[in-house]
Design an enzyme around this catalytic site. Sequence first.
Site, PDB file in Angstrom:
ATOM      1  N   LYS A   1      -2.822  -1.455  -3.680  1.00  0.00           N
ATOM      2  CA  LYS A   1      -2.994  -0.796  -3.820  1.00  0.00           C
ATOM      3  C   LYS A   1      -2.172   0.744  -3.778  1.00  0.00           C
ATOM      4  O   LYS A   1      -1.172   0.887  -3.193  1.00  0.00           O
ATOM      5  CB  LYS A   1      -3.455  -0.780  -2.043  1.00  0.00           C
ATOM      6  CG  LYS A   1      -5.164   0.656  -1.939  1.00  0.00           C
ATOM      7  CD  LYS A   1      -5.359   0.469  -0.958  1.00  0.00           C
ATOM      8  CE  LYS A   1      -6.025   1.487   0.040  1.00  0.00           C
ATOM      9  NZ  LYS A   1      -7.008   1.940   0.683  1.00  0.00           N
TER      10      LYS A   1
ATOM     11  N   LYS B   1       1.269  -1.230  -0.223  1.00  0.00           N
ATOM     12  CA  LYS B   1       0.230   0.462   0.132  1.00  0.00           C
ATOM     13  C   LYS B   1       0.898   0.942   0.093  1.00  0.00           C
ATOM     14  O   LYS B   1       1.845   2.008   0.871  1.00  0.00           O
ATOM     15  CB  LYS B   1      -1.060   0.030   0.782  1.00  0.00           C
ATOM     16  CG  LYS B   1      -1.627   1.188   1.254  1.00  0.00           C
ATOM     17  CD  LYS B   1      -2.689   1.233   2.363  1.00  0.00           C
ATOM     18  CE  LYS B   1      -3.747   2.411   2.963  1.00  0.00           C
ATOM     19  NZ  LYS B   1      -4.456   2.307   3.531  1.00  0.00           N
TER      20      LYS B   1
END
Length: 312
Positions: free
Chosen positions: A234, A182
Amino acid sequence: MRRLTSETRLHPADLILPMFVADGITEAREISSMPGVHQHTLDSLKSAVSEALEVGVRCVDLFGVPLDSDKDAEGSESWNPDGVLNVAVRALREEFGDDLLVMADTCLDEFTDHGHCGVVVDGVVDNDRTLELYQKMAVAQADAGAHLVSPSGMMDGQVLAIREALDDAGHQDVAIMAYSAKYASAFFGPFREAVGSSLRGDRRTYQQDPANYRESMLETQLDIDEGADFVMVKPALPYLDVLAGVAEMSPVPVAAYQVSGEYAMIEAAGRNGWIDRDAVMMESLTSIKRAGANQILTYFAVDAAKKLRQES
Ligand code: PBG
């Protein structure tokens, strides 16, 4: 012939719908930077979930938006059984049983008054003290009936800490979808409005540098070793190389999150007539799947599922 030879197929069952449930509102409120996406009341949440199930989207990821007055330095509302997120998880399980897979976001940022994903000590987030709070939060979510918890705070050791706490509490069957790679991304911008974030500053001490690829492989391997049942990349579209790399090395399912800013850009250009919104929506999701995602978290889940049903 194109259909017969298509190498990548999307299916509504691949899609996970992220949803926001807010305390203290009496009707659903549209998020201005994410047109078409709402902060829900319990009632509007249930009807939106019914609509998703009807088109074959069977998994939702819930984010809670507490009252500002319930925020504190530790985010204690997150493990309150009567806190907005845990109440919503319980309500969806009561309403839909096992027809719906309920995932809860396991992170403190919506619940802390400073907006960081962990405990702040001397101006920086304290990794290990944060882990204890994630354990309490995950157990509260599992107690409420979550099938899946999803630690999104990028603390080192969070997957193992949560796995141990869930097992000790008798929740061996609750799975962990780990946000493994992330990035400290500007594409999360609209999400800040969506959850009424109190954050000032940034998350660069715990989220990754967009310049780094190798680091994502290490972060993902650590999560797998700690017992992650799913790993995630992500944002999605700007990080397809990372997604492809994770898909190559991961022995567990790989999810990708098409985040708020990705949604907002497509939606905004579509509303201006600058692009064909539906075509770009489907092309972006197909690309994310082609790069290696098994599951895709997307605010387009319901619209994309509708389109897939029309086409099949
Ligand atoms: C943090 C969290 C964020 C998102 C999901 N979980 C924001 C952040 O890390 O700053 C972003 C999701 C999106 O942008 O759609 N708990």
